[in-house]
Design a protein around this motif. Sequence first.
Motif: not given
Length: 75
Positions: A49-50, A45, A52
């Motif tokens: 997230k990074q 996750q 993106k």
Amino acid sequence: NKFIRNRKISFADMILFILNNKGKTLTIELNDYMEKHGKESITKQAISKQRKNINPEIFKKLNSDYIKILDAEGI
């Protein structure tokens, strides 16, 4: 910039992780990369997230620079 904070994976590591992906599952790729580079493990996750936060234009620029180097060396 989302990478300014002290994170478990730096911007440079994130780019290298993406470029070195060999098509295995994210979990396997992540574990292999972190183990190879002596880094603390992080979650899928956190990587997602990074990822993106990375502007896709960076990869176009890296590719362009790489081609220029190859052309300059006559490869």
